[in-house]
Write an enzyme that holds these catalytic residues in place. Structure first.
Site, mmCIF file in Angstrom:
data_model
loop_
_atom_site.group_PDB
_atom_site.id
_atom_site.type_symbol
_atom_site.label_atom_id
_atom_site.label_comp_id
_atom_site.label_asym_id
_atom_site.label_seq_id
_atom_site.Cartn_x
_atom_site.Cartn_y
_atom_site.Cartn_z
ATOM 1 N N TYR A 175 3.780 7.400 -0.014
ATOM 2 C CA TYR A 175 2.781 7.344 -1.093
ATOM 3 C C TYR A 175 2.304 8.739 -1.513
ATOM 4 O O TYR A 175 1.745 8.915 -2.582
ATOM 5 C CB TYR A 175 1.565 6.504 -0.675
ATOM 6 C CG TYR A 175 1.866 5.025 -0.512
ATOM 7 C CD1 TYR A 175 3.117 4.503 -0.811
ATOM 8 C CD2 TYR A 175 0.890 4.138 -0.070
ATOM 9 C CE1 TYR A 175 3.402 3.158 -0.657
ATOM 10 C CE2 TYR A 175 1.166 2.786 0.081
ATOM 11 C CZ TYR A 175 2.427 2.307 -0.213
ATOM 12 O OH TYR A 175 2.701 0.970 -0.064
ATOM 13 N N ASP A 188 1.308 -1.087 4.854
ATOM 14 C CA ASP A 188 0.704 -1.743 3.695
ATOM 15 C C ASP A 188 1.176 -3.197 3.630
ATOM 16 O O ASP A 188 0.384 -4.140 3.467
ATOM 17 C CB ASP A 188 1.155 -0.976 2.435
ATOM 18 C CG ASP A 188 0.359 -1.362 1.202
ATOM 19 O OD1 ASP A 188 -0.526 -2.224 1.310
ATOM 20 O OD2 ASP A 188 0.645 -0.802 0.126
ATOM 21 N N ASP A 199 -0.874 -6.909 5.408
ATOM 22 C CA ASP A 199 -1.210 -8.060 4.570
ATOM 23 C C ASP A 199 -0.539 -9.322 5.095
ATOM 24 O O ASP A 199 -1.137 -10.402 5.105
ATOM 25 C CB ASP A 199 -0.788 -7.829 3.112
ATOM 26 C CG ASP A 199 -1.924 -7.206 2.298
ATOM 27 O OD1 ASP A 199 -2.935 -6.799 2.906
ATOM 28 O OD2 ASP A 199 -1.801 -7.138 1.064
ATOM 29 N N ASP A 213 12.397 -4.553 9.301
ATOM 30 C CA ASP A 213 12.893 -5.853 8.847
ATOM 31 C C ASP A 213 12.742 -6.896 9.947
ATOM 32 O O ASP A 213 12.292 -8.027 9.705
ATOM 33 C CB ASP A 213 14.348 -5.751 8.351
ATOM 34 C CG ASP A 213 15.222 -4.883 9.234
ATOM 35 O OD1 ASP A 213 14.682 -4.144 10.088
ATOM 36 O OD2 ASP A 213 16.458 -4.934 9.097
ATOM 37 N N LYS A 249 12.130 2.398 10.745
ATOM 38 C CA LYS A 249 13.463 2.048 10.248
ATOM 39 C C LYS A 249 14.399 3.164 10.709
ATOM 40 O O LYS A 249 15.100 3.815 9.917
ATOM 41 C CB LYS A 249 13.394 1.926 8.702
ATOM 42 C CG LYS A 249 14.628 1.369 8.039
ATOM 43 C CD LYS A 249 14.805 -0.122 8.251
ATOM 44 C CE LYS A 249 16.107 -0.586 7.643
ATOM 45 N NZ LYS A 249 16.514 -1.929 8.073
#
Ligand code: NAD
Length: 360
Positions: free
Chosen positions: A143, A250, A254, A226, A194
């Site tokens: 970000y 992020d 959620d 994943d 990852k």
């Protein structure tokens, strides 16, 4: 009073002032029970600050926050300010607060309360006893990494670019918060990356392994993002504390939160290396029900519990607030957002009174 803490209150907009009033009342009560004193100072943020000063984060607010032991924020935003230019929007105040206090760690618990288990969209046997914490890096990663932007190539084609970048020191500081959080919980930390594809993730994993030697009481494991997403839905009980970067966090925080199914119940904490943390509900300012005494104050009360546990190191006071929430749910009290058959629907204020009674 044996201890005295300075708490900045940022009620903000919408339902903010209603849920904050309940939270201050329960904090005062638990403080008087445990001989812990709170000195509250209220300041402006978001739309309320725009109306009063034209600025969503007045300098005075940031100064008051910096000089306190912890910041309790409700929520900002609303229809009234939606069409202002970006720098004058309520959200800009929130981002400014995070940047101004150097808040690089976001802690989001996801706990299934037995009383609300049917609010989850997953099967009871999958989510029963879920109690996890997602520690997300908040100020680095893709970000913020440079270069970023939309660039035109020599052929005139446009290319969008973002850069996922973490330095060792950025990984170490979020790693330490995560190991220390795991120490206060079940002693298990799962680092999500990852590393099979991304070099930045390989460095992340190497640093987490390096750090783990300083925390022999924490059991460290690793998952690719994943697989972590699958495991969160397949068998969420396996997780205690999760640590991950900004982008993965992020999304996963959620997903983890929604295991519980009820937005009015979810607290969060954002922490820096020094100075006060900010404790706030995950939900927004709910302008659709603002001023109607319909808001669920419990995410705000549970945010205050996080403040007591992680910011002020007052675990007994935190425990009492958490137990009060469980007691009122056991007694059948529900605000509209978590209402189900056979329960007693109450408004924000009555829920506050029930919480005070449950605190004893
Ligand atoms: P929201 O979380 O405010 O509301 C979503 C839905 O959940 C609404 O129906 C609302 O009534 C309900 N809800 C939320 N909290 C509740 C509570 N405590 N009790 C009962 N019901 C509750 O999200 P939104 O509608 O997308 O956003 C509204 C405003 O809040 C926007 O201006 C947005 O920018 C802002 N917002 C602020 C924050 C923050 O302050 N951190 C976070 C998200 C959204």
């Amino acid at each position: 009073m044996s201890k005295q803490y300075r708490i900045t209150l940022l009620p903000g907009d919408g339902i903010g002032p209603e849920i904050m009033a309940v939270t201050v009342a329960v904090l005062k009560q638990v403080g008087s029970q445990l001989n812990v004193g709170f000195e509250f100072q209220e300041a402006l943020i978001g739309g309320a600050a725009i109306d009063a000063t034209g600025n969503p984060l007045p300098d005075e607010t940031l100064e008051i926050c910096r000089n306190s032991d912890a910041v309790l924020l409700a929520a900002i935003g609303g229809y009234k300010w939606d069409n202002l230019p970006r720098h004058q929007r309520p959200e800009t105040g929130l981002l400014g607060l995070r940047a101004g206090l150097g808040l690089f760690a976001n802690l989001r618990p996801a706990q299934i309360l037995p009383q609300l288990i049917d609010a989850s969209s997953l099967k009871r046997e999958v989510v029963e006893d879920v109690d996890m914490m997602v520690v997300r890096e908040l100020t680095g990663g893709i970000y913020f990494g440079q270069p970023k932007g939309i660039f035109e190539t020599e052929t005139g084609e446009k290319r969008g670019v973002n850069t996922m970048v973490y330095s060792e020191s950025e990984i170490d500081r979020i790693g330490r918060v995560a190991f220390e959080t795991a120490q206060k919980r079940g002693g298990k930390l799962c680092s999500v990356d990852k590393a099979n594809v991304l070099d930045v993730s390989q460095l992340w994993r190497d640093r987490m392994i390096q750090l783990s030697s300083e925390y022999p009481d924490v059991e460290l494991s690793h998952l690719y993002v994943d697989n972590a997403a699958m495991q969160l839905i397949r068998a969420p009980k396996q997780f205690d504390t999760i640590v991950t970067g900004n982008l993965f966090g992020d999304i996963l925080s959620d997903a983890a939160a929604m295991l519980t199914g009820s937005i009015g119940m979810l607290p969060s904490a954002s922490l820096g290396s020094t100075g006060p943390g900010v404790y706030e509900p995950v939900h927004g300012s709910a302008p659709d029900i603002a001023g109607q005494d319909k808001a669920n104050p419990m995410a705000q009360v549970l945010s205050a519990a996080m403040m007591l546990r992680y910011g002020l190191n007052e675990p007994e006071a935190a425990y009492r607030l958490e137990q009060a929430v469980l007691k009122v749910l056991d007694a059948g009290y529900r605000t509209g957002d978590i209402m189900s058959d056979g329960m007693k629907q109450v408004g924000c204020q009555e829920m506050g009174q029930a919480l005070m009674q449950a605190l004893g």
